[in-house]
Design an enzyme around this catalytic site. Structure first.
Site, PDB file in Angstrom:
ATOM      1  N   GLY A 173       0.831  -1.204   0.000  1.00 49.61           N
ATOM      2  CA  GLY A 173       0.000   0.000   0.000  1.00 49.61           C
ATOM      3  C   GLY A 173       0.857   1.242   0.000  1.00 49.61           C
ATOM      4  O   GLY A 173       2.081   1.165  -0.064  1.00 49.61           O
ATOM      5  N   GLY A 214       2.699   4.749   1.186  1.00 49.57           N
ATOM      6  CA  GLY A 214       3.471   5.114   2.364  1.00 49.57           C
ATOM      7  C   GLY A 214       2.662   5.909   3.364  1.00 49.57           C
ATOM      8  O   GLY A 214       2.734   5.664   4.575  1.00 49.57           O
ATOM      9  N   GLU A 265      22.624  -2.433   9.236  1.00 49.47           N
ATOM     10  CA  GLU A 265      22.075  -3.734   8.861  1.00 49.47           C
ATOM     11  C   GLU A 265      23.249  -4.681   8.600  1.00 49.47           C
ATOM     12  O   GLU A 265      24.400  -4.272   8.625  1.00 49.47           O
ATOM     13  CB  GLU A 265      21.198  -3.614   7.611  1.00 49.47           C
ATOM     14  CG  GLU A 265      19.973  -2.758   7.876  1.00 49.47           C
ATOM     15  CD  GLU A 265      18.880  -2.917   6.819  1.00 49.47           C
ATOM     16  OE1 GLU A 265      19.002  -2.317   5.754  1.00 49.47           O
ATOM     17  OE2 GLU A 265      17.919  -3.673   7.093  1.00 49.47           O
ATOM     18  N   VAL A 309      -0.399   2.878   4.637  1.00 53.91           N
ATOM     19  CA  VAL A 309       0.098   1.692   5.349  1.00 53.91           C
ATOM     20  C   VAL A 309       1.337   2.041   6.186  1.00 53.91           C
ATOM     21  O   VAL A 309       1.431   1.679   7.366  1.00 53.91           O
ATOM     22  CB  VAL A 309       0.435   0.565   4.344  1.00 53.91           C
ATOM     23  CG1 VAL A 309       1.041  -0.634   5.061  1.00 53.91           C
ATOM     24  CG2 VAL A 309      -0.810   0.151   3.573  1.00 53.91           C
ATOM     25  N   CYS A 366      21.687   3.586  -3.578  1.00 50.34           N
ATOM     26  CA  CYS A 366      22.003   4.489  -2.468  1.00 50.34           C
ATOM     27  C   CYS A 366      23.509   4.677  -2.319  1.00 50.34           C
ATOM     28  O   CYS A 366      23.974   5.723  -1.924  1.00 50.34           O
ATOM     29  CB  CYS A 366      21.410   3.947  -1.180  1.00 50.34           C
ATOM     30  SG  CYS A 366      21.876   2.236  -0.883  1.00 50.34           S
TER      31      CYS A 366
HETATM   32  P1  NAD Z   1      10.734   6.916  -0.300  1.00 48.92           P
HETATM   33  O1  NAD Z   1      11.238   7.483   0.984  1.00 48.92           O
HETATM   34  O2  NAD Z   1       9.888   7.746  -1.156  1.00 48.92           O
HETATM   35  O3  NAD Z   1       9.900   5.583  -0.013  1.00 48.92           O
HETATM   36  C1  NAD Z   1      10.437   4.506   0.736  1.00 48.92           C
HETATM   37  C2  NAD Z   1       9.300   3.737   1.361  1.00 48.92           C
HETATM   38  O4  NAD Z   1       8.663   4.563   2.342  1.00 48.92           O
HETATM   39  C3  NAD Z   1       8.204   3.316   0.379  1.00 48.92           C
HETATM   40  O5  NAD Z   1       7.766   2.026   0.703  1.00 48.92           O
HETATM   41  C4  NAD Z   1       7.130   4.364   0.624  1.00 48.92           C
HETATM   42  O6  NAD Z   1       5.834   3.924   0.273  1.00 48.92           O
HETATM   43  C5  NAD Z   1       7.268   4.559   2.125  1.00 48.92           C
HETATM   44  N1  NAD Z   1       6.702   5.812   2.646  1.00 48.92           N
HETATM   45  C6  NAD Z   1       6.449   6.960   1.968  1.00 48.92           C
HETATM   46  N2  NAD Z   1       5.881   7.873   2.790  1.00 48.92           N
HETATM   47  C7  NAD Z   1       5.785   7.293   4.017  1.00 48.92           C
HETATM   48  C8  NAD Z   1       5.301   7.738   5.286  1.00 48.92           C
HETATM   49  N3  NAD Z   1       4.804   8.951   5.460  1.00 48.92           N
HETATM   50  N4  NAD Z   1       5.369   6.885   6.333  1.00 48.92           N
HETATM   51  C9  NAD Z   1       5.908   5.655   6.184  1.00 48.92           C
HETATM   52  N5  NAD Z   1       6.360   5.172   5.010  1.00 48.92           N
HETATM   53  C10 NAD Z   1       6.316   5.985   3.939  1.00 48.92           C
HETATM   54  O7  NAD Z   1      12.026   6.397  -1.089  1.00 48.92           O
HETATM   55  P2  NAD Z   1      12.090   5.682  -2.497  1.00 48.92           P
HETATM   56  O8  NAD Z   1      11.882   6.693  -3.564  1.00 48.92           O
HETATM   57  O9  NAD Z   1      11.236   4.476  -2.479  1.00 48.92           O
HETATM   58  O10 NAD Z   1      13.618   5.184  -2.502  1.00 48.92           O
HETATM   59  C11 NAD Z   1      14.690   5.975  -2.871  1.00 48.92           C
HETATM   60  C12 NAD Z   1      15.476   6.407  -1.643  1.00 48.92           C
HETATM   61  O11 NAD Z   1      15.864   5.283  -0.871  1.00 48.92           O
HETATM   62  C13 NAD Z   1      16.779   7.097  -2.016  1.00 48.92           C
HETATM   63  O12 NAD Z   1      16.956   8.235  -1.217  1.00 48.92           O
HETATM   64  C14 NAD Z   1      17.827   6.058  -1.692  1.00 48.92           C
HETATM   65  O13 NAD Z   1      19.111   6.551  -1.425  1.00 48.92           O
HETATM   66  C15 NAD Z   1      17.238   5.373  -0.511  1.00 48.92           C
HETATM   67  N6  NAD Z   1      17.847   4.052  -0.337  1.00 48.92           N
HETATM   68  C16 NAD Z   1      18.702   3.830   0.715  1.00 48.92           C
HETATM   69  C17 NAD Z   1      19.326   2.597   0.864  1.00 48.92           C
HETATM   70  C18 NAD Z   1      20.286   2.303   2.000  1.00 48.92           C
HETATM   71  O14 NAD Z   1      20.581   1.142   2.238  1.00 48.92           O
HETATM   72  N7  NAD Z   1      20.786   3.298   2.710  1.00 48.92           N
HETATM   73  C19 NAD Z   1      19.063   1.592  -0.061  1.00 48.92           C
HETATM   74  C20 NAD Z   1      18.206   1.865  -1.119  1.00 48.92           C
HETATM   75  C21 NAD Z   1      17.585   3.089  -1.248  1.00 48.92           C
END
Ligand code: NAD
Length: 478
Positions: free
Chosen positions: A200, A202, A454, A205, A278
């Site tokens: 769902g 962000g 992690e 859910v 990332c």
């Molecule tokens: P995002 O923050 O938009 O979304 C990540 C997740 O959070 C999704 O499942 C989304 O639905 C959920 N989400 C969104 N709003 C939320 C809320 N208010 N409350 C709770 N959950 C919510 O990020 P993205 O576009 O999916 O991913 C890209 C980002 O992830 C980049 O900044 C990247 O660097 C980072 N990333 C970090 C790592 C790491 O290991 N450090 C690995 C991969 C990606």
């Protein structure tokens, strides 16, 4: 066309209570390849309740029981490596040569957690004191779209090793990939409610997981903005949080580097996973004296980074995941040009012949400065900025002049010198002349790149709370 209408709750695939239907778009040609019915708060609460019931038993499980579940999940996921890779290529546009590695390291996470759990003493004692490491409770696992199988497997493996039960909220852009994975893990015959999945949005859910008092811990992979909101909103119920956020990683090229080897490595670092990584090394720091040689070496090495069909093993750069991601990368390339950086390779727009999908041109900027937007903000696409330095100290200063601190790389011939430079870079992991992984080494960031780690014992400890019992049989000792 795939139609997904269920969530995985209490050991069964159950119809969604939420009614919103979202199209799943194939990034190579923008065709609708599936429809997913998204969960609402009620689905999420049902999953949390199932995880809470399961925790009342699983929270008291022995190490041996947890090891058995990890082995079963490893077997179950291993049998579907091909399907998981195909789904990553199809739904996300991940290039085959990288998707295979990502999926295998995801599946391997269960084996790695098995080893880490064996290495981690859950009880220590001295004198009249016993300290046990107790599972924190129900964990909400929220993931990004760029390596879905890896993130879910990694978080589930650590949580299950710790004795936690979980509710997973994958990115809504990874619904098909998640379905393939959960159908595989369903065959591991886990206790009901140990593993729950709700697909769902962000703000629906994810937000419910963050505010629900029955969730003790959030392990999140995603953007800094959402990470901050999780920390802020989670404080209300005193959530424990692990945040794996973004990066703007430096690759420090030392002046003794062999460019024939170092430049292809630097480009792999920048363009892995089509730049949607990332850890991508998006700032290449080069000695001013070698800039001309570096420019020629980059232009030559780009031949090994063709854009193309992600299913083709020869392709190095596939499409971006979505229109939003495509637009964001275009706006950064424009900004780089406006701020005075020079395009050495690539530039704005689609690569010729790839106008139908979310393809961008892999782009290398030279004459970039570390204070430009393209050097400060995470672009999350195949865009590299080359920045010059005069001395080793200046290289280290530029590397550390960033809000981020996730990853870094050093390329050079003198290993002792490279280690000295690596030791001064403020990031969670530095690689020297390699992209090799170590599934027991910690992963995570300093500064805005996140909170916590992690992998290995570090990843399991993130789901544990130490508890001390002090006891004596002599009853008059108060
Ligand atoms: P995002 O923050 O938009 O979304 C990540 C997740 O959070 C999704 O499942 C989304 O639905 C959920 N989400 C969104 N709003 C939320 C809320 N208010 N409350 C709770 N959950 C919510 O990020 P993205 O576009 O999916 O991913 C890209 C980002 O992830 C980049 O900044 C990247 O660097 C980072 N990333 C970090 C790592 C790491 O290991 N450090 C690995 C991969 C990606």
């Amino acid at each position: 066309m795939k139609t997904l209408t269920t969530h995985y709750i209490d050991g069964a695939f159950v119809e969604s209570h939420g009614r919103e239907v979202m199209d799943i778009i194939k990034p190579t040609n923008r065709e609708v390849i599936g429809r997913v019915t998204l969960a609402d708060e009620e689905d999420t609460r049902r999953a949390i309740a199932a995880a809470k019931r399961a925790f009342s038993h699983y929270g008291r499980s022995t190490k041996e029981e947890r090891l058995k579940h990890l082995r079963r999940m490893h077997e179950a996921a291993s049998a579907h490596i091909g399907d998981l890779t195909a789904a990553m290529i199809d739904e996300y546009g991940g290039v085959a040569r990288f998707a295979g590695i990502i999926v295998e390291s995801g599946v391997n996470a269960f084996k790695a957690a098995e080893k880490a759990l064996q290495d981690l003493p859950l009880t220590r004692g001295w004198g009249d004191t016993t300290v046990t490491l107790e599972p924190v409770g129900v964990a909400g696992l929220i993931t990004a779209w760029n390596a879905n199988t890896l993130f879910i497997c990694l978080k589930v493996a650590s949580a299950v090793a710790a004795g936690c039960t979980v509710v997973i909220k994958p990115s809504e852009l990874s619904s098909i990939q998640t379905q393939v994975l959960i159908e595989a893990l369903h065959k591991a015959d886990l206790p009901k409610g140990l593993l729950n999945v709700v697909a769902g949005r962000g703000n629906v859910v994810g937000a419910e997981l963050v505010r629900n008092p029955d969730v003790a811990k959030i392990s999140f992979t995603g953007s800094v903005g959402v990470g901050k909101s999780i920390m802020r909103d989670g404080a209300e119920t005193m959530k424990r949080v692990t945040l794996e956020l973004g990066g703007k990683s430096p690759t420090v090229l030392l002046d003794d580097a062999d460019l024939d080897q170092a430049i292809p490595s630097a480009l792999i670092m920048a363009f892995m996973n089509s730049g949607q990584a990332c850890a991508a090394g998006t700032r290449l720091l080069v000695p001013k004296s070698r800039l001309d040689q570096v420019k020629s070496a980059i232009v030559k090495a780009m031949a090994a980074f063709p854009v193309g069909d992600p299913a083709d093993l020869k392709t190095a750069i596939g499409p971006m995941v979505s229109q939003k991601q495509y637009d964001q990368i275009q706006s950064y390339i424009r900004k780089g040009i406006e701020e005075g950086a020079e395009v050495l390779v690539g530039g704005e727009g689609h690569p010729t012949g790839f106008e139908k999908g979310y393809y961008v041109k892999p782009t290398v900027f030279v004459n970039a400065k570390n204070n430009m937007t393209i050097a400060r903000e995470e672009i999350f696409g195949p865009v590299l900025s080359v920045i010059v330095y005069d001395s080793e100290d200046e290289a280290i200063r530029i590397a550390n002049d960033s809000n981020y601190g996730l990853h870094g790389a050093v390329l050079g011939s003198d290993l002792q010198r490279a280690r000295r430079v690596a030791s001064q870079i403020q990031v969670g992991r530095v690689v020297i002349n390699t992209m090799a992984d170590d599934d027991q080494a910690p992963w995570g960031g300093f500064k805005f790149s996140g909170v916590g780690r992690e992998y290995g014992t570090y990843g399991i400890q993130a789901f544990l709370e130490p508890k001390a019992i002090l006891a004596t049989s002599a009853q008059g000792k108060f």
